[in-house]
Design an enzyme around this catalytic site. Sequence first.
Site, mmCIF file in Angstrom:
data_model
loop_
_atom_site.group_PDB
_atom_site.id
_atom_site.type_symbol
_atom_site.label_atom_id
_atom_site.label_comp_id
_atom_site.label_asym_id
_atom_site.label_seq_id
_atom_site.Cartn_x
_atom_site.Cartn_y
_atom_site.Cartn_z
ATOM 1 N N GLU A 97 19.330 18.498 -76.622
ATOM 2 C CA GLU A 97 20.771 18.565 -76.340
ATOM 3 C C GLU A 97 21.664 17.982 -77.440
ATOM 4 O O GLU A 97 22.582 17.199 -77.173
ATOM 5 C CB GLU A 97 21.063 17.879 -74.999
ATOM 6 N N GLU A 129 13.294 24.271 -68.368
ATOM 7 C CA GLU A 129 13.690 23.401 -67.242
ATOM 8 C C GLU A 129 14.338 24.229 -66.128
ATOM 9 O O GLU A 129 15.366 23.905 -65.584
ATOM 10 C CB GLU A 129 14.666 22.322 -67.733
#
Length: 374
Positions: free
Chosen positions: A157, A262
């Site tokens: 991220e 995810e």
Amino acid sequence: MKRILSLSLLAAACTHAWSASPAQPAVKDHFKNYFLIGTALPVRHVNGLDPKGDSIVSLHFNAIVAENCMKNAEIQPEEGKFNWTDADKLVKYGEDRGMTVTGHALIWHSQLAPWFAKDKDGNLVSPEVLKKRMRDHIHAVVGRYKGRIKGWDVVNEPIEDDGSYRKSPFYQILGEEFIPLAFQYAHEADPDAELYINDYSMFLPGKRRAYVKIVNDLKKRGLRIDGIGMQSHIGMDYPDLAEYEKSIEEYASTGCQVMITELDMSALPTVQMGADVGSIWKMTREERREAMKKLNVYPDGLPEDVSKAWNDRMAQVMAIYKKHADKISRVTWWGTHDGTSWKNGFPIPGRTDYPLLFDRDYNLKPFMQEIIAQ
Ligand code: G3I
């Protein structure tokens, strides 16, 4: 002897009840010619506190990833002090079941140990200090599992939705260089490990542009990068699946594997992070209770129509993955069954969500039952 026999028969019967019936193949077997089927494991699972969940994971999945126990603040909470216990158990759990193990996540601004990027006065450390701490951390963690963990989420991220760099401590101190440095250190520690970059909302054009550039830059430098992780925390009204599919194709055009890292799909109304979440904390208890009626709309189970819509949309998503199986190496769910999902607590604690492959009674969701029955 009689008592022991009856207990073992009871255990066997229970195990049978949790596992797929002979008629229903395992999910991993259905997809064995497409991609790995993975799940994120919490520490409680690895510690044997979820036997039903273990039965499901052992039967239906062939890949696992650490949900939390390998993150910076969990594994090195103080400089030079490592907590290996749970990470060691997770790796052994995967090895004992012949599973592919992914390490998550070496460099991430969240769950970052407070000491890592700051000095004792709370100021950001120098570039030299941060580089040494990054290298030491990555060498210690990747080196410990050398040859046992197939690949690592090296950087997690680092990019904002518009494609700009997140102003994390890593970026503030090292600029864009922190990403190639992290990949260099990981490769030094285990030259055979696959290396990935990973983020959410990867269907957004800004992220797509940024990651294609980052990956191409890493390759130009001669650094190893094997995969782009699309976290895929999705909802009933986002992303546009055509845009999502376009991202899979564009990431694959870099020559990297695409991984769905995810996956979960919230069945609840999408909460506006600013409006709903920010304001809820300013409410009185009574106001919050009222607000939660709007935000936690299915506390006792999904209505039939919502459940059908969820399963229909998830079937569409899986069809996209199958269509692009030549580009996708792994589809990992961020949790095994609904009761354990982080989405029950995010973005607002106390919601009951239904985002995963198995429901709270450990039953495989209908969309997947239909797929593997084909
Ligand atoms: O370990 C502590 C425990 O000691 C303490 O008693 C307890 C209560 O405060 O907290 C425990 O830490 C929690 C940790 O999960 C382990 O359970 C943290 O509070 C909690 O915030 C943390 O949440 C995790 C979250 O990342 C943190 O951002 C979720 O479980 C995990 O599913 C989630 O996963 C992330 C991926 O790593 C990256 N992509 C996004 C995804 C969702 O945020």
